[in-house]
Enzyme design. Structure first.
Site, mmCIF file in Angstrom:
data_model
loop_
_atom_site.group_PDB
_atom_site.id
_atom_site.type_symbol
_atom_site.label_atom_id
_atom_site.label_comp_id
_atom_site.label_asym_id
_atom_site.label_seq_id
_atom_site.Cartn_x
_atom_site.Cartn_y
_atom_site.Cartn_z
ATOM 1 N N GLU A 105 28.681 106.368 113.234
ATOM 2 C CA GLU A 105 27.692 105.033 112.945
ATOM 3 C C GLU A 105 27.946 103.967 112.581
ATOM 4 O O GLU A 105 27.236 102.245 112.747
ATOM 5 C CB GLU A 105 25.944 106.325 112.469
ATOM 6 C CG GLU A 105 25.271 104.769 112.687
ATOM 7 C CD GLU A 105 23.996 105.761 112.404
ATOM 8 O OE1 GLU A 105 22.639 105.692 112.075
ATOM 9 O OE2 GLU A 105 23.516 106.804 112.048
ATOM 10 N N SER A 133 37.115 93.603 109.793
ATOM 11 C CA SER A 133 38.191 94.083 110.349
ATOM 12 C C SER A 133 38.378 94.731 111.595
ATOM 13 O O SER A 133 39.512 94.589 112.711
ATOM 14 C CB SER A 133 38.755 95.600 109.617
ATOM 15 O OG SER A 133 39.573 96.678 109.732
#
Length: 303
Positions: free
Chosen positions: A96, A70
């Site tokens: 993270e 993505s």
């Protein structure tokens, strides 16, 4: 489009400011701090280290790969948050997964909000921000609450105000940590819910607790069924308790045992199959994030 380009250019300009030794910002009172703190800045990804206070311990490799795809197509939509450590060195506060996926893609820079915080403030920010996420499992939330109480030295009352949860809710999460580690793992993998866990807390003997847990999974007991089972156990004699906690000996039909490992390998998650002797049953497929859900959806739909 012009507005987005201008914002991106501004981020790159602030990045250059941070690399100037004469403008090493260490506190909110330093020169040019107002231009950097709270703004989105393009940071060198190698100048950022992971947060040792990160409460999330479960990172699905498949979900990270999907997020990386993505990011490769759309870029980073939501900036990460970091705190400044020293000159041109930063530490993650939140984001993270985006950080890890960006490294997989091979990005050289990443957009980030910059904060100035000490270790305790960083821990608190990381824990509170992660608690607000919808994809943390109950044990991760409980561990985050516990760390806030123990390491930030915050009371349950103040914690309630900080995270916007009732004190009773926080207490219920913390009690889950009293469960046997095997049961905690089962909850994290989605085999039982928080409701099942709360019922099992009332079983004092570890062996009986685990036996009843395995009975819940094997027989597909609902939370209400579990509560009634635990109540019967608590009210029964020692002999009755032993009978109630006895593990289910239901056999698994051959067509299931022959194909279970193949299903697990194909989906890359632990799968629980519950079936009766007449061949009827159901498949329980756990997932720990929206990305992992969509990964499983694609596999199951043959996309």
């Amino acid at each position: 489009m012009a507005k987005a380009t201008k914002k991106q250019a501004l981020g790159r300009g602030l990045s250059a400011l941070l690399k100037d030794p004469e403008n090493d910002i260490q506190s909110v009172s330093d020169k040019n701090a107002d231009q950097v703190i709270g703004n989105v800045v393009e940071l060198d990804i190698n100048a950022i280290e992971v947060n040792p206070f990160q409460p999330r311990t479960n990172f699905s490799e498949e979900a990270l790969q999907e997020l990386a795809s993505s990011i490769r197509e759309l870029g980073i939509i939501q900036p990460i948050t970091v705190r400044k450590l020293e000159f041109n060195k930063f530490q993650l506060v939140s984001g993270e997964r985006r950080f890890r996926a960006s490294k997989i893609v091979g990005l050289k820079t990443i957009p980030a909000y910059i904060r100035i915080a000490n270790d305790q403030e960083s821990l608190e920010m990381a824990l509170v921000e992660n608690i607000q996420r919808q994809d943390l499992d109950p044990i991760e939330v409980a561990l985050s609450y516990q760390r806030l109480i123990e390491e930030v030295e915050i009371t349950q009352e103040k914690l309630s105000d900080r995270v916007g949860k009732k004190r009773s809710t926080i207490t219920n999460y913390l009690r889950l940590l009293k469960l046997h580690p095997i049961i905690q793992t089962g909850m994290r993998d989605g085999f039982i819910s928080m409701g099942h866990g709360r019922a099992l807390i009332n079983i004092e003997k570890n062996k009986d607790q685990i036996d009843i847990y395995e009975k819940i999974v094997a027989e597909g007991l609902s939370v209400r069924d579990t509560e009634q089972l635990v109540k019967a156990y608590k009210e029964g004699s020692e002999k009755e308790k032993s009978t109630i906690a006895k593990k289910s000996k239901k056999s698994v039909p051959g067509f299931i045992s022959e194909n279970l490992e193949a299903i697990k390998e194909n989906l890359a998650v632990k799968v629980d199959i519950r079936a009766s002797s007449n061949g009827k049953g159901k498949i329980v497929i756990p997932f720990h994030s929206e990305e992992e859900f969509h990964r499983l959806r694609k596999i199951l739909s043959g996309e």
